[in-house]
Design an enzyme around this catalytic site. Structure first.
Site, PDB file in Angstrom:
ATOM      1  N   GLU A   1       7.240   6.750  -5.615  1.00 24.43           N
ATOM      2  CA  GLU A   1       8.261   6.845  -4.598  1.00 24.43           C
ATOM      3  C   GLU A   1       9.261   6.371  -4.823  1.00 24.43           C
ATOM      4  O   GLU A   1       9.830   5.377  -5.870  1.00 24.43           O
ATOM      5  CB  GLU A   1       7.913   6.755  -3.265  1.00 24.43           C
TER       6      GLU A   1
ATOM      7  N   VAL B   1       0.834  -1.581   0.037  1.00 23.09           N
ATOM      8  CA  VAL B   1      -0.113  -0.220  -0.330  1.00 23.09           C
ATOM      9  C   VAL B   1       0.933   1.286  -0.286  1.00 23.09           C
ATOM     10  O   VAL B   1       1.663   2.042   1.081  1.00 23.09           O
ATOM     11  CB  VAL B   1      -0.499  -0.415   0.989  1.00 23.09           C
ATOM     12  N   ASP B   2       0.563   1.856  -0.901  1.00 23.69           N
ATOM     13  CA  ASP B   2       1.933   3.089  -0.730  1.00 23.69           C
ATOM     14  C   ASP B   2       0.980   4.531  -1.939  1.00 23.69           C
ATOM     15  O   ASP B   2       0.411   4.196  -3.307  1.00 23.69           O
ATOM     16  CB  ASP B   2       2.775   3.033  -2.126  1.00 23.69           C
ATOM     17  N   SER B   3       0.621   4.858  -0.881  1.00 23.32           N
ATOM     18  CA  SER B   3      -0.130   6.431  -1.451  1.00 23.32           C
ATOM     19  C   SER B   3       0.840   7.459  -2.169  1.00 23.32           C
ATOM     20  O   SER B   3       0.412   8.457  -2.495  1.00 23.32           O
ATOM     21  CB  SER B   3      -0.556   6.781   0.242  1.00 23.32           C
ATOM     22  N   GLY B   4       1.914   6.873  -2.133  1.00 24.26           N
ATOM     23  CA  GLY B   4       2.763   8.169  -2.902  1.00 24.26           C
ATOM     24  C   GLY B   4       3.264   8.124  -4.275  1.00 24.26           C
ATOM     25  O   GLY B   4       3.305   8.048  -5.308  1.00 24.26           O
TER      26      GLY B   4
END
Length: 446
Positions: free
Chosen positions: A394, A227-230
Site C-alpha cells: 500500500e 499490521v497491514d492486510s494490504g
C-alpha cells in the site's frame, strides 16, 4: 430590475426594484433588510455617492444587475468574522485565515485580538497560516489593528471582483468558456458547502486515524510491528534485521525490485525465524528484507492468512489462535508512525519534486535493456535467474510515483484555495503535491 447591494460587513442583498424608484424609497427597503436607519445609509455607485434622495435609479445611471455599495454614515461598522469550524469553548469560532474587520473600528479589532490570544488552539493555527499576524496579536496591538484593516480591504476587493466576474460571465449566456467557469464556480461552492456540512454533522470524519501496531519479539529483540492486510508479504527493514541478528540469514538469491505504487529494493529473504506475539504465542515467520523508511516490521497478509488471524476493530485487537493481542495506543506508536501536521510549503514542493523524479526513474527502469532478451516479470525484476518475487504494498509502505507537477494552474483554482487562508506559494506547492487536484490540495492545506 435587479440590483445587488454590498454592505460593509461583506453581505450581499439582491432586491427587485423599478428603475423609476427614488433613492429614499430604496433606503427604506434597505432599512428593513439591512437594519441600518435610512438617515445613516450612504449608497455608492461606481465609487460615487448617490446624494439626492428624490432622484431615481435611472437618473443615477444604475443599470440592471449593477452593484451598489451600502455604508453606514456613523462609521459604526461591526466586525465580520467568518465561521468555518465549530468552536470549542466560549466566544465565536474563527478561522485564522478569515479574520477580517469591517470599517476599521479599533475597538472591534481589539476584541478580535483578545479573542485570538485567549484561544490557544486558534493562536496555534494562526501561527501556522499567518505567523506575522499571530506575532502582531501577541506583541504589537497597533500593528495587529492595521493588518486587520488591510485584510478587510482585501476581502472587500475580492468580493467586488467576484461580483464583477459573475456579471461578466452572465453577460453572454452562449459563451462556452464562461459557462465552464460558471460550472466550476458552482462546483467549488458545492464542495465548500459539503465540507461545512461534514464539519457540522460529521466532524469525526476529520479526525486522525492511527495505524494498527502490535508488540512482537524477533530473536529476543522487541519490535513494534505494523499490521497491514494490504501488503502481500511480511517485510522487514535491513536496519531492523541487523538489530535482531538475522541479517546473516538473508538469502540474496531472492533479491530484486518491488514495484507497486512505487519502487523499492529487495535485499533478499529470511526463510524462517521465530517471533513471539503477546506473552506466550510463538509463531514461525519468514521475512522479505526490503529497503525503505518508516516501518521496521510490516506484518503482511501472508502471515495473517497462514495463522488465520482476525483484525477485530470492535475489540481493538488482533486475534490469533484465540489469543487477543491489543493494538498499541497512539502514544505507544513509533515516532515514524505519528503524523506531523506541520508541513511547510518547502516540504510539499520537495515531495512533489521527489515524486516526479521517482516517476522518471520508474519509467527508465521499466524499459528492458537491448542485451536482455529474457522475459522479466512485470512487478519484480529479479537479481538472478533463479527466483522472482512479486510484492504488492500500500502507499504507506512504498514511495508513491505521480506525474510531473504542472507549471501553471487555473487562477480560479488558486484563488479558491487562497480563500481558505493559505498564501499563494503554499497553494502552488499544495497543487504541485496533489498533481493539480483542487480537492486533494485543499486537504493538504488543512
Amino acid at each position: 430590475m435587479r440590483v445587488s447591494i454590498l454592505t460593509d460587513q461583506g453581505d450581499i442583498h439582491t432586491i427587485e426594484v423599478d428603475s423609476q424608484m427614488e433613492l429614499e424609497n430604496i433606503k427604506a427597503l434597505l432599512e428593513a433588510d439591512c437594519h441600518i436607519p435610512a438617515d445613516e445609509q450612504v449608497l455608492l455607485h461606481n465609487n460615487r455617492e448617490l446624494q439626492d434622495p428624490k432622484s431615481t435609479l435611472e437618473a443615477n445611471n444604475v443599470a440592471p444587475d449593477d452593484i451598489l455599495t451600502l455604508q453606514r454614515r456613523s462609521n459604526k461598522q461591526r466586525t465580520s468574522i467568518s465561521t468555518i469550524t465549530p468552536g470549542s469553548g466560549a466566544g465565536p469560532s474563527v478561522h485564522p485565515g478569515q479574520i477580517a474587520q469591517g470599517g476599521g473600528n479599533p475597538h472591534d479589532a481589539e476584541q478580535i485580538r483578545q479573542h485570538v490570544i485567549s484561544n490557544p488552539s486558534l493562536l496555534r493555527q494562526l501561527r501556522e497560516t499567518q505567523p506575522e499576524l499571530a506575532a502582531a496579536a501577541e506583541n504589537d496591538p497597533n500593528r495587529f489593528h492595521e493588518m486587520i484593516r488591510e485584510l478587510d480591504v482585501q476581502r472587500r476587493s475580492a468580493e467586488m471582483a467576484r461580483l464583477q466576474e459573475i456579471q461578466q460571465l452572465n453577460a453572454d449566456p452562449f459563451d462556452l468558456d464562461s459557462q465552464r467557469r460558471i460550472e466550476e464556480a458552482i462546483r467549488l461552492e458545492n464542495v465548500a458547502a459539503n465540507m461545512e456540512a461534514a464539519m457540522e454533522f460529521n466532524p469525526e470524519s476529520f479526525g486522525r486515524v492511527t495505524m494498527l501496531y502490535i508488540d512482537v519479539e524477533v530473536n529476543g529483540h522487541p519490535v513494534k510491528a505494523f499490521v497491514d492486510s494490504g501488503a502481500q508479504a511480511t517485510i522487514m527493514s535491513p536496519e531492523c534485521a541487523q538489530t535482531c541478528g538475522i541479517m546473516r540469514l538473508v538469502d540474496r538469491r531472492f533479491a530484486g525490485i518491488a514495484r507497486g505504487v512505487g519502487v523499492a529494493k529487495i535485499l533478499g529473504r529470511v526463510h524462517s525465524a521465530q517471533i513471539r506475539v503477546g506473552k506466550e504465542l510463538f509463531l514461525a515467520c519468514s521475512f522479505t528484507i526490503m529497503e525503505g523508511k518508516g516501518v521496521d516490521l510490516l506484518f503482511g497478509l501472508d502471515m495473517l492468512k497462514r495463522h488465520q488471524a482476525c483484525i477485530d476493530l470492535k475489540k481493538d485487537c488482533l486475534v490469533i489462535n484465540n489469543t487477543e493481542i491489543s493494538f498499541l495506543s497512539e502514544h505507544e506508536l513509533p515516532h515514524s508512525a505519528k503524523d506531523n501536521p506541520e508541513v511547510t510549503p518547502e516540504e510539499l514542493a520537495a515531495a512533489a519534486a521527489g515524486k516526479s523524479a521517482e516517476a522518471q526513474e520508474l519509467t527508465s527502469s521499466s524499459s528492458p535493456s537491448p542485451s536482455s532478451s529474457a522475459a522479466v516479470p512485470t512487478d519484480v525484476t529479479s537479481a538472478t535467474s533463479a527466483t522472482s518475487t512479486t510484492i504488492t504494498t500500500e502507499p504507506n509502505t512504498l514511495a508513491q510515483a505521480t506525474t510531473p507537477s504542472a507549471e501553471t494552474y487555473p487562477e480560479e483554482h488558486i484563488q479558491s484555495l487562497m480563500a481558505l487562508g493559505a498564501s499563494r506559494p503554499e497553494v502552488i506547492a499544495a497543487l504541485d503535491a496533489a498533481g493539480g487536484n483542487v480537492d486533494y490540495a485543499a486537504s493538504f492545506l488543512f
